[in-house]
Design a protein around this motif. Structure first.
Motif, short mmCIF file in Angstrom:
data_model
loop_
_atom_site.label_atom_id
_atom_site.label_comp_id
_atom_site.label_asym_id
_atom_site.label_seq_id
_atom_site.Cartn_x
_atom_site.Cartn_y
_atom_site.Cartn_z
N LEU A 86 -10.59 5.25 2.62
CA LEU A 86 -9.47 5.93 3.26
C LEU A 86 -8.67 5.06 4.20
N ILE A 87 -9.33 4.12 4.88
CA ILE A 87 -8.59 3.21 5.78
C ILE A 87 -8.71 1.77 5.33
N GLN A 88 -9.25 1.56 4.12
CA GLN A 88 -9.34 0.24 3.51
C GLN A 88 -10.26 -0.72 4.26
N LYS A 100 -9.88 1.43 -4.43
CA LYS A 100 -10.22 0.03 -4.19
C LYS A 100 -9.02 -0.82 -4.59
N ASN A 101 -8.54 -1.66 -3.67
CA ASN A 101 -7.36 -2.46 -4.01
C ASN A 101 -7.76 -3.81 -4.59
N SER A 102 -6.76 -4.62 -4.90
CA SER A 102 -7.01 -5.89 -5.57
C SER A 102 -7.74 -6.90 -4.70
N GLU A 148 -2.54 4.65 3.93
CA GLU A 148 -3.42 3.55 3.56
C GLU A 148 -4.01 3.71 2.16
N SER A 149 -4.31 4.94 1.77
CA SER A 149 -5.10 5.12 0.55
C SER A 149 -4.65 6.28 -0.34
N GLY A 150 -3.59 6.97 0.04
CA GLY A 150 -3.20 8.15 -0.72
C GLY A 150 -4.22 9.27 -0.61
N LEU A 151 -5.05 9.23 0.46
CA LEU A 151 -6.11 10.21 0.69
C LEU A 151 -7.15 10.20 -0.43
N LYS A 160 0.81 -1.21 0.00
CA LYS A 160 0.00 0.00 0.00
C LYS A 160 0.85 1.26 0.00
N ASP A 161 1.94 1.23 0.77
CA ASP A 161 2.70 2.48 0.88
C ASP A 161 3.34 2.86 -0.43
N ASP A 162 3.84 1.87 -1.21
CA ASP A 162 4.44 2.19 -2.49
C ASP A 162 3.39 2.69 -3.47
N GLU A 163 2.16 2.09 -3.41
CA GLU A 163 1.10 2.52 -4.30
C GLU A 163 0.71 3.96 -4.01
N SER A 164 0.65 4.30 -2.72
CA SER A 164 0.28 5.67 -2.36
C SER A 164 1.34 6.65 -2.82
#
Length: 229
Positions: free
Chosen positions: A114-116, A106-108, A98-101, A26-30
């Protein structure tokens, strides 16, 4: 009282066991979605004369800045902060991680917002007396913020959330929140190794072998290293 949860211990066991070989970072995606927009915005609650100046949280995306400027978000953020006695800046940093604000993300795995919030716990979700699917929660910011408030307030009232790092741990692995630093993240039917392998980003960041058991102390260190502290 309407009740909204993310994952029970049983659901967490099932989800993580099935993901033992899957890595969702998640952190890399954000980070990949950020732009050169910095937040030093002063938020105001129109219902009173108080205001809160947010400290810089680093770069945020245009979508993230739109959220920070949203009056509904500002109002609900203040409500959440007051309910769990965690400062607004720490809450925003957690949401950014968690979500890049992005409240509509929506993840895979099907986790949203915001907090998944993740699938499980019965569908549909009941928020303020109204039924919502997870996809509907994505597009109703007010309902999503109310769900977050209810989930976190439950942890606060149970003594699991006393400081910002506790909030992050409760958000990820509720049964470990409030435990001592040497507590190992595991559950009935879910080994410490399975938890670690399903979430290799933690040990990678900490410089440890992927299969190394994760402790509460490790999670606090990860929290600091990722800039959420």
């Amino acid at each position: 009282m309407a009740r909204v949860i993310r994952l029970t211990e049983q659901e967490l066991v099932g989800l993580l066991t099935g993901l033992a070989k899957m890595f969702v970072k998640k952190d890399d995606e954000s980070d990949s979605e950020t732009s050169d927009v910095s937040n030093d915005t002063e938020t105001e609650d129109g219902d009173d004369d108080t205001s809160t100046t947010l400290k810089p949280i680093g770069k945020v995306s245009a979508k993230g800045q739109e959220l920070l400027d949203n009056p509904i978000f500002k109002k609900k953020l203040k409500e959440i902060s007051n309910a769990i006695h965690i400062d607004e800046n720490s809450i925003i940093k957690l949401m950014k991680h968690e979500s890049g604000l992005n409240p509509e993300i929506k993840n895979s795995l099907g986790c949203v917002g915001l907090i998944q919030f993740c699938p499980g716990g019965g569908m549909p979700k009941i928020i303020n007396g109204k039924s919502y699917t997870l996809d509907e929660i994505r597009y109703d910011l007010e309902a999503q913020m109310d769900a977050i408030k209810e989930f976190w307030t439950k942890g606060y009232n149970n003594g699991k959330i006393k400081r910002p790092a506790d909030l992050y741990l409760y958000n990820f692995f509720p049964i470990a929140a409030g435990k001592p630093d040497d507590f190992v993240l595991q559950a009935k039917g879910l080994s410490a190794t399975a938890v670690a392998k399903a979430n290799p980003g933690f040990n990678k960041k900490l410089g440890k072998p992927v299969s190394s058991p994760l402790t509460v102390g490790d999670m606090k260190k990860y929290y600091r290293q990722t800039g959420m502290a």
